[in-house]
Every structure is written in C-alpha cells, then in structure tokens.
Design an enzyme around this catalytic site. Structure first.
Site, short mmCIF file in Angstrom:
data_model
loop_
_atom_site.label_atom_id
_atom_site.label_comp_id
_atom_site.label_asym_id
_atom_site.label_seq_id
_atom_site.Cartn_x
_atom_site.Cartn_y
_atom_site.Cartn_z
N GLU A 1 0.99 -1.26 0.00
CA GLU A 1 0.01 0.12 0.00
C GLU A 1 0.73 1.16 0.02
OE1 GLU A 1 -2.73 -0.77 -0.90
OE2 GLU A 1 -2.89 -2.70 -0.16
N TYR B 1 -0.88 -7.87 -11.41
CA TYR B 1 0.03 -7.92 -10.17
C TYR B 1 1.17 -8.52 -10.48
CZ TYR B 1 -3.96 -6.25 -7.17
OH TYR B 1 -5.00 -5.45 -6.70
ZN ZN Z 1 -2.27 -2.67 -5.15
#
Ligand code: ZN
Length: 623
Positions: free
Chosen positions: A310, A396
């Site tokens: 994050e 990702y």
């Molecule tokens: Zn992320």
C-alpha cells in the site's frame, strides 16, 4: 489495492464507442476531453440511522472545448435534489439536469445542461443505503461494540456511488471537505487527517495534491490515533490500535527505504487505518491513509508486505496513475515489484524471494482459468467476460515479473534510477502503457540496446502466459520445505517429527500449496493434532487449509471453517473455501447456509462475489 478483483464486471461493458487512445476510459460516462473537474468541495452529513451521506458536491471546472455546454458525470444510486451553477463568487442559479436510467454496471449518467460554461457547479444529493462503495456496520460488528462504523471503497468505479463526479482515473483534482457525524464519532478521509483532531462531530479536510476519483475515501467510527513516527501512525478502534502499532512498527523504515530508491514521499503524512474484518480487500492505498484489513496482524510481522504494497502505491498508482483500468498493470505490477524491493531491503532477500515464488505459483495456478486474450499486460479495450481475480494476478504478478526481468537485463544500477525518473517525470499524471514503452525506449533501451530484444518486449506486453525467458526465482528455504513435505506425504516421517520450528507464514503457505489436492481425512487429523491449522488465526493459512479439508471430506473442520467464513469478509481469504465447497451438492448447501448467516456482516462487494458463485453453482447443479 492488494488483490483487486472487481474489474470482472467492467470489461464486458457497452458504452459509447471511444477513440482508439488507450487513455480513453470505457468505464465512465464523463467526457474529460471537453471539460474536466479540477477541484471538488464536499459538505456531507453522515447519518448512521439512515445509512446515508447527504449534502453537496461543488465541482470547479476547466473547459477544453468552446462549443461544449453539457457536463456529464458518473453517479450510481444517488438521489439528486438540485443542481446549481455560478461564476466566481456570484449568486448560484438553478440549472437543468437529467439522470439517465440505471445501468447495472455503470450506474446513471448525470447530464447537466448549462446555458454557458460556468466555472462551478453545485449538486445537492444523498446516497442510497445500498451504495456499492460504502459499508455501514452496526456497533455489534465492530471490535468495541458500542459505536457504529462506516467506510468507503471507491476503486474501481464505486466513488460514483457516494459522490457525483468524473469517475475515471484519467481525471485528477484537488478536494476539500466538511464532514459532520454524531459527536462521539471520529471521521477520516484520504486527506490531511490531524492526529490531534478534537472529536466533536465536525471535521474539515484538505487534499491539496490532485488525485483520481478511485482514491476518494472516507471512514467514521470509534477511531483513535497512535504514532509510529513523526509522519506515520495508526488509526484504529481502541481495542486494536496497540497491536497494530506493534505489528506495523517498521512503517517509517519502509517509507525511508522507498524514498532512497524512488525519491521523496510527496504526500506529507502516511497513516494506516485498521478496518473491521469485513473489509473486502487486503488494503486500499487511499492517499495519506491506507485502509488495511486486520487479518494481516499476525503477531510476527509475517504479513507486513501488505503495508509495503500500500505504501508503494504512494509512488506507483497514486503519484503516477493508470489512465484507464485496461493498463492496470502500471499501478499493480509496479507496486508489486516495489513492494518486493521494500521487503528485500528490510527483511532480506530470502524472504523477498519466498514471497515472489508464492505469488508466482498463485499466478501459474490462475493461468489455467484465464482466457488467453486476458493474459496480456496491455489489455485490449472491453474484452472478455469475467476475468475476476485472475485478471488481478496478471496485472500484479506478471507485471512485477516483467519489471524484474527489465531489472535483471539492465542491472539495478541502471534500472533503479530509471524507475525513479519515471515517477519524477510523470508525477501527478495519469498515463498509458504506450507512454511507459516510449519512456523505456528513450531512457533505458536507447542507452543499452542489446539488453533486450523487440520480440521480448512485445511478448511481455502482448502475449498470453509467461515468457520462457522470464527470470526464475529459486528459494533454498522452499527446497527444504519440499523435502519435509515429501517425507510426510510418503509417510517416512510423522507430522510431530517434522522440522518446522523456524518456519514463517511464507513456508507454511508453500507447504500447504504443495500438498496433494486431497488426502485421507485421518492424515489431516494427524496434521491438525500437531499444527492446529483448524481454527488458525492466520488467514493466509486458513485460506489454504479449509479448501483442503473440504476436498478431503474432513468434516471435523466445518465448525471452525464456518466461524472463519462468517467473521472475515476479505475476499481473497474466503473465496477459495466457498469455491471448494460448491463443488458438491452437500458442500453447496453448507456454503449457502453459511452465507445466509454471514451476509449481514459482509461488504456489498464481497456479497456480490459470493452470490455470483453460489448462483453459478446452483444453475450448474440444476442442469
Ligand atoms: Zn495494489
């Protein structure tokens, strides 16, 4: 976001045809080439009894097309009371507007007809109790049990369910807000939260750096603050805050490491907000205030890569943003790569390698279920039907893998400054894959043309699967786990004699994932007697153990599994167990029963996922 999986519905859409530019966003009605929001002023009342935000949104506009008169905004399930417009500080005057019928995926297009190009528009509105981007929790669903709680989750296109705006990452704007709550409730936003703010039910916020709509965030509840460092700290319910500060005490070190690699942190404070267990995701990178699931407070810092993730978004995503979701790898692939670099710098290469191997094993497993045309980083507009989580792992993990490939071919001494320069030169901009490729060519390839070939670059961006020449990460610690697992599976060593005392969560995850798809129930009893997987508080272990118990028909695990599915709303952790259950008629009935009990505590995003899964399984079994 960590493990986003809600783009599923976005890519099957039918919106008006758009220009070929990859920066165009198929998921918004807005026309940012004609007029853009540059600033947003919110004045909202938080009403827990009605489960409603109500008030006004004032939009400051920059007109790009002199013939344009309409302002088209995104909304979903908002009631619009009035729209006014003005120039400068002159009087507001009422203007006409039309709210189109609700589209299941995109909500209602709001068209405001203006007699001329006004500088500001003010919309009086209220949200629906079913707003897809908000969750309202009764006091009993919080740790403290006394105060209600609400929070937003705007990514990808849920901001429109609580603010009328141009809900596209291609538009950036600054914002201010005044938020009123009951006096005993603390409100926070993705803005300049004051650690010393008096709790009085009337709060003001400023976000002076331009952000995209999916980074709009609000939360309110019994929230207290404890510092980690001068610029970082934790907001949480009083029962959780100390545990969270301890678990995430390395946050300041993470900020410093990332700054040393990729340049200064540009958002002033970096705080964490620990949400109730119903939060549907691992984390959400709301600027200055990451929203974090409590399921990563493992007690041994083994899951803090989530914080690294994050935080990394403060560079990749929040600072340099994908202009449309089909280039989501620019947010999530970059962030997953940077996350791994932070983990390596703080916890060592062994741990970073284990994390890469585990996530890539997940990616490889997902590939079997992802249509080939969606296995590419540079996704075509409006493809496919239901990419779900799978789309996530491409953006990702394949994205991060591509960047690791570039790092290895060009060397860190060239690649690290290159990435820093990408962030510096595109700071506070929304970008496309084409822009990244152009920058890669001019800043890296031009200086070392033999490091990669054109064919390799094209294969990474536009071919399905993982290139055969992708770098392979090996983990000696995982090789040791392989040996231990094999000894047990082949019954050479009993569970109680296995050498696992030093194992971290990463090793347990790898151990469980390498077990046969199902085992005799008595073998699971043996594991459980020694390692006590059933009832584990570690969600990473639970998400792998419970599906194994389902496939192995180890029914003794069911009560604890049911508790886990009812307590946790984070989709990544619970969906694998639901998916295992719906494979049999008996399991489907059990899953449906659990869901009925769990639903009142689930976030709308989680409910939607579970309901879709159950409906599909029921339809299949009825045939
Ligand atoms: Zn992320």
């Amino acid at each position: 976001m960590r493990r986003l999986a809600l783009l599923l519905v976005l890519l099957t859409a039918t919106l008006p045809a758009l220009a070929q530019d990859r920066r165009a966003d198929e998921h918004s009605y807005a026309q940012p080439d004609k007029v853009r929001i540059t600033d947003l002023g919110l004045d909202l009342q938080v009403d827990f009894a009605k489960r409603q935000l109500a008030g006004t949104a004032t939009l400051t506009l920059a007109w790009a097309d002199e013939d344009q008169r309409d302002l088209v905004l995104d909304t979903r399930d908002l009631s619009i009371a009035s729209v006014e417009a003005r120039n400068g500080s002159r009087k507001w005057r009422a203007v006409d507007f039309e709210l189109a019928p609700r589209d299941e995926r995109f909500g209602s297009k709001l068209t405001i007809t203006l007699p001329r190009q006004y500088e500001q528009v003010r919309i009086a509105y209220a949200t629906s109790p079913q707003a897809s981007g908000l969750q309202w929790l009764a006091p009993t669903m919080t740790a403290g049990g006394k105060t209600p709680f609400m929070f937003s989750q705007s990514q990808a296109i849920h901001a429109r369910s609580w603010v009328p705006l141009q809900d596209t990452p291609s538009v950036r704007y600054t914002y201010t807000a005044r938020v009123r709550t009951p006096a005993d409730v603390m409100a926070l936003m993705s803005a300049d939260n004051d650690p010393a703010a008096a709790r009085d039910g009337d709060y003001t916020f400023r976000m002076p750096q331009p952000i995209s709509s999916y980074l709009m965030a609000i939360a309110a509840g019994d929230l207290v603050f404890k510092p980690i460092s001068a610029r970082a700290g934790v907001w949480a319910e009083p029962a959780t805050v100390d545990k969270a500060v301890k678990e995430f005490e390395d946050t300041e070190k993470m900020i410093e490491v990332t700054e040393s690699l990729y340049g200064p942190y540009r958002w002033e404070r970096y705080d964490l907000l620990i949400l109730p267990p119903s939060f549907p995701f691992g984390g959400m990178e709301n600027p200055r205030l990451s929203f974090i699931t409590p399921t990563v407070i493992a007690g041994d810092k083994s899951l803090v890569s989530l914080i690294a993730h994050e935080l990394a978004h403060s560079w990749s995503g929040n600072l340099v943003t994908n202009a449309s979701w089909k280039d989501m790898w620019l947010n999530e692939g970059f962030t997953s790569y940077v996350e791994n670099r932070i983990v390596e710098a703080l916890y060592g290469k062994e741990r970073a390698d284990m994390e890469f191997v585990n996530s890539r094993n997940g990616l490889k497993a997902d590939l079997a279920d992802i249509p080939a045309e969606q296995q590419v980083l540079m996704l075509p507009p409006r493809t496919g039907s239901d990419p779900e989580d799978a789309l996530g792992s491409i953006a990702y993990d394949k994205g991060a893998w591509f960047l690791q490939f570039l790092e290895q071919r060009f060397g860190r001494e060239a690649f690290d400054p290159f990435l820093r320069s990408w962030f510096d030169t595109h700071a506070f901009q929304s970008v496309s894959t084409e822009q990244f490729v152009a920058f890669l060519r001019s800043e890296l390839i031009a200086k070392n043309p033999s490091a990669i070939t054109e064919a390799e670059l094209t294969e990474w961006l536009s071919s399905p699967g993982i290139p055969a020449f992708a770098p392979q990460t090996v983990s000696p610690r995982f090789a040791a786990v392989d040996a231990v697992r094999e000894a047990w599976v082949k019954r050479r060593t009993a569970a109680r004699e296995l050498k696992t005392a030093e194992w971290t969560t990463q090793e347990w995850v790898y151990f469980l994932e390498g077990l046969p798809a199902s085992l005799d129930p008595e073998r699971l009893v043996e594991l459980d007697q020694v390692f006590r997987f059933t009832g584990t508080a570690n969600g990473e272990i639970a998400q792998r153990w419970y599906p194994l118990t389902v496939r192995s028909e180890y029914f003794e695990a069911r009560p604890a599994m049911s508790l886990f599915l009812r307590k946790i709303g984070r989709r990544k952790l619970i969906m694998p167990t639901y998916e295992a259950l719906v494979q049999t008629a008996d399991g489907l009935a059990f899953a449906s029963q659990i869901y009925l009990m769990a639903k009142p505590g689930y976030h709308p995003i989680t409910s939607a996922s579970v309901e879709a899964l159950l409906a599909k399984a029921k339809a299949a079994s009825a045939q």
